[in-house]
Scaffold this active site. Structure first.
Site, PDB file in Angstrom:
ATOM      1  N   CYS A  52       0.841  -1.214   0.000  1.00  0.00           N
ATOM      2  CA  CYS A  52       0.000   0.000   0.000  1.00  0.00           C
ATOM      3  C   CYS A  52       0.866   1.250   0.000  1.00  0.00           C
ATOM      4  CB  CYS A  52      -0.910  -0.014   1.232  1.00  0.00           C
ATOM      5  SG  CYS A  52      -1.689   1.584   1.543  1.00  0.00           S
ATOM      6  N   CYS A  55       0.498   3.280   3.504  1.00  0.00           N
ATOM      7  CA  CYS A  55       0.876   2.742   4.816  1.00  0.00           C
ATOM      8  C   CYS A  55       2.206   3.353   5.279  1.00  0.00           C
ATOM      9  CB  CYS A  55       1.002   1.213   4.750  1.00  0.00           C
ATOM     10  SG  CYS A  55      -0.568   0.341   4.951  1.00  0.00           S
ATOM     11  N   HIS A 115      -4.250   0.281   7.918  1.00  0.00           N
ATOM     12  CA  HIS A 115      -4.751   0.064   6.567  1.00  0.00           C
ATOM     13  C   HIS A 115      -6.189  -0.472   6.559  1.00  0.00           C
ATOM     14  CE1 HIS A 115      -4.218  -0.843   2.277  1.00  0.00           C
ATOM     15  NE2 HIS A 115      -4.810  -2.008   2.504  1.00  0.00           N
ATOM     16  N   ASN A 155     -13.186  10.369  -0.734  1.00  0.00           N
ATOM     17  CA  ASN A 155     -13.875   9.380  -1.563  1.00  0.00           C
ATOM     18  C   ASN A 155     -13.731   8.058  -0.854  1.00  0.00           C
ATOM     19  OD1 ASN A 155     -14.478  11.043  -3.775  1.00  0.00           O
ATOM     20  ND2 ASN A 155     -12.418  10.757  -4.599  1.00  0.00           N
ATOM     21  N   SER A 163      -9.008   4.954  -4.861  1.00  0.00           N
ATOM     22  CA  SER A 163      -7.975   4.110  -5.459  1.00  0.00           C
ATOM     23  C   SER A 163      -7.368   3.110  -4.491  1.00  0.00           C
ATOM     24  CB  SER A 163      -6.872   5.006  -6.025  1.00  0.00           C
ATOM     25  OG  SER A 163      -6.325   5.793  -4.987  1.00  0.00           O
ATOM     26  N   HIS A 166      -6.970   2.090   2.097  1.00  0.00           N
ATOM     27  CA  HIS A 166      -6.347   2.745   3.258  1.00  0.00           C
ATOM     28  C   HIS A 166      -7.121   4.050   3.545  1.00  0.00           C
ATOM     29  CE1 HIS A 166      -2.672   3.249   5.827  1.00  0.00           C
ATOM     30  NE2 HIS A 166      -3.301   4.403   5.982  1.00  0.00           N
ATOM     31  N   HIS A 168      -8.195   7.497   3.794  1.00  0.00           N
ATOM     32  CA  HIS A 168      -7.547   8.740   3.368  1.00  0.00           C
ATOM     33  C   HIS A 168      -8.548   9.679   2.718  1.00  0.00           C
ATOM     34  CE1 HIS A 168      -7.643   6.488  -0.410  1.00  0.00           C
ATOM     35  NE2 HIS A 168      -7.515   7.651  -1.042  1.00  0.00           N
ATOM     36  N   GLN A 170      -8.599  13.827   0.548  1.00  0.00           N
ATOM     37  CA  GLN A 170      -7.779  14.741  -0.254  1.00  0.00           C
ATOM     38  C   GLN A 170      -8.155  16.185   0.047  1.00  0.00           C
ATOM     39  OE1 GLN A 170      -7.060  13.910  -4.419  1.00  0.00           O
ATOM     40  NE2 GLN A 170      -8.258  12.038  -4.290  1.00  0.00           N
TER      41      GLN A 170
HETATM   42  P1  H2U Z   1      -8.219   8.667  -4.180  1.00  0.00           P
HETATM   43  O1  H2U Z   1      -8.196   7.307  -3.623  1.00  0.00           O
HETATM   44  O2  H2U Z   1      -9.402   9.459  -3.663  1.00  0.00           O
HETATM   45  O3  H2U Z   1      -8.085   8.653  -5.671  1.00  0.00           O
HETATM   46  O4  H2U Z   1      -6.931   9.458  -3.611  1.00  0.00           O
HETATM   47  C1  H2U Z   1      -5.630   8.953  -3.642  1.00  0.00           C
HETATM   48  C2  H2U Z   1      -4.683   9.967  -4.222  1.00  0.00           C
HETATM   49  O5  H2U Z   1      -3.370   9.574  -3.911  1.00  0.00           O
HETATM   50  C3  H2U Z   1      -4.760  10.079  -5.748  1.00  0.00           C
HETATM   51  O6  H2U Z   1      -5.184  11.382  -6.105  1.00  0.00           O
HETATM   52  C4  H2U Z   1      -2.501   9.967  -4.954  1.00  0.00           C
HETATM   53  C5  H2U Z   1      -3.323   9.818  -6.218  1.00  0.00           C
HETATM   54  O7  H2U Z   1      -2.908  10.751  -7.184  1.00  0.00           O
HETATM   55  N1  H2U Z   1      -1.294   9.152  -4.906  1.00  0.00           N
HETATM   56  C6  H2U Z   1      -0.070   9.731  -4.624  1.00  0.00           C
HETATM   57  O8  H2U Z   1      -0.002  10.950  -4.468  1.00  0.00           O
HETATM   58  N2  H2U Z   1       1.049   8.957  -4.517  1.00  0.00           N
HETATM   59  C7  H2U Z   1       1.056   7.605  -4.714  1.00  0.00           C
HETATM   60  O9  H2U Z   1       2.076   6.971  -4.531  1.00  0.00           O
HETATM   61  C8  H2U Z   1      -0.163   6.925  -5.201  1.00  0.00           C
HETATM   62  C9  H2U Z   1      -1.426   7.737  -5.184  1.00  0.00           C
END
Ligand code: H2U
Length: 356
Positions: A52, A55, A115, A155, A163, A166, A168, A170
């Site tokens: 992940c 993490c 996680h 989200n 995505s 874990h 999180h 934004q």
């Molecule tokens: P979402 O799960 O809401 O998409 O948010 C995760 C964000 O984390 C996503 O915008 C960022 C992605 O660009 N990210 C990083 O900044 N670094 C990483 O190593 C993977 C994902």
């Protein structure tokens, strides 16, 4: 002729925060509960996942290593949609083709080192740390003179485009006020100018009068299914006193906000006994250095699920072409959410499980 009744008859509802309308068609769902209530298998996650990128101690996509954080952690998005060093410029041809450069900052906020948790399963103290981090980030970002608006959001769930499981969220901070907060800015400003009170102070008094859409409340916050809700189980956390920004909260309010966030997230998971997906976020005053007495910040939850863990509301056809539409009334949804426990279903002790 039968008397018009919001519970039975097709009608449109007005959203005073955005000035938009929604079509409500309660006659399509007169039965108490239309669909099946299915359970889907809950995904089992590990507390630490070596693959992940969020993490503690793990390597992110751009090669950076996360610190061994023990509470929350924020970093600049490695794939940021808005960047601070965009060249300033404008493209314009007549009054029809218009584009402007947009600078900004995107941050990723890890809610917990664990996680396998979500807000619904975190404790209130852990969520209070997330609230503190949001306030810290807001304060820092608002000092950037390129930043006019700061959008905090989460989200949750793959269906919402999240995505990674874990926990999180934004933050996207930018030069202009984006469309949704801009509508709310305009309508709150006009209302405050006329009435001298915020829309949401007066709205909360009406909710207390009707008592049909309140899900729960604590000392400083109320959670309602708004009269104008679009999504089947949409809710809104409203501070009971008017505050323009989350930075205006007292220590006690930060605690009770964390309590409201946890309890709402737990109720959502309890609704269909799954990790309930949603997009949630905070709408608050622009970070332009002005007081904005018209603003009453609030947090909205837009969950896509309709009848069960697998039946989703689609915003298609009429919704895309005309305006949003719903069948079950906001009052019905509030009733369902109100009847649920604040204790997450996974943590329920046997004596709390009702006999079939
Ligand atoms: P979402 O799960 O809401 O998409 O948010 C995760 C964000 O984390 C996503 O915008 C960022 C992605 O660009 N990210 C990083 O900044 N670094 C990483 O190593 C993977 C994902």
């Amino acid at each position: 002729m039968t008397q018009f009744d919001l519970k039975d008859h097709s009608h449109r509802r007005y959203n005073p925060l955005t000035g938009e309308w929604i079509q409500v068609s309660p006659h399509r769902s007169k039965r108490p509960w239309q669909g099946q209530v299915e359970k889907t298998g809950t995904q089992t996650l590990v507390a630490f996942d070596p693959t992940c990128y969020l993490c503690p101690g793990n390597v992110r996509a751009n090669g950076e290593v996360n610190p061994a954080y023990t509470s929350t952690y924020a970093f600049t998005n490695d794939f940021a949609a808005l960047v601070d060093d965009v060249p300033t410029g404008e493209f314009r041809d007549s009054e029809l083709l218009i584009a402007k450069s947009e600078a900004g900052v995107c941050r990723v906020i890890c809610f917990s080192p664990r996680h396998d948790l979500t807000v619904a399963e975190m404790d209130t103290a852990g969520i209070r740390s997330v609230v503190d981090l949001w306030i810290e980030e807001y304060t820092t970002l608002s000092k950037n003179k390129n930043i006019e608006y700061i959008q905090i959001f989460e989200n949750k769930g793959a269906v919402m485009g999240c995505s990674n499981p874990h926990p999180h969220g934004q933050i996207w901070a930018q030069q202009s006020i984006p469309v949704e907060p801009a509508k709310k800015q305009q309508h709150q400003f006009e209302y405050f100018k006329r009435k001298g009170t915020t829309i949401l102070s007066d709205y909360w008094n009406l909710e207390l009068k009707y008592k049909e859409r309140i899900v729960f409340e604590n000392d400083h916050f109320a959670v309602v299914v708004p009269f104008w809700a679009i999504w089947p189980f949409e809710t809104m956390i409203i501070p009971k006193r008017a505050m323009a920004r989350i930075t205006d909260m007292t220590e006690a309010e930060r605690d009770t906000f964390a309590d409201a966030y946890r309890r709402m997230a737990a109720r959502y998971d309890n609704l269909f006994e799954v990790s309930f997906p949603y997009s949630a976020g905070i709408h608050q005053a622009p970070s332009d250095g002005e007081a904005h007495a018209e603003w009453h910040w609030h947090m909205v939850f837009y969950p896509p699920l309709l009848r069960s863990a697998t039946v989703k509301k689609f915003m298609v056809g009429y919704e895309m072409l005309a305006n949003p539409q719903r069948d079950i009334t906001p009052e019905f949804s509030a009733d369902r959410l109100r009847s649920l426990s604040d204790i997450h279903f996974k943590n329920r002790v046997v004596s709390e499980i009702p006999n079939p």
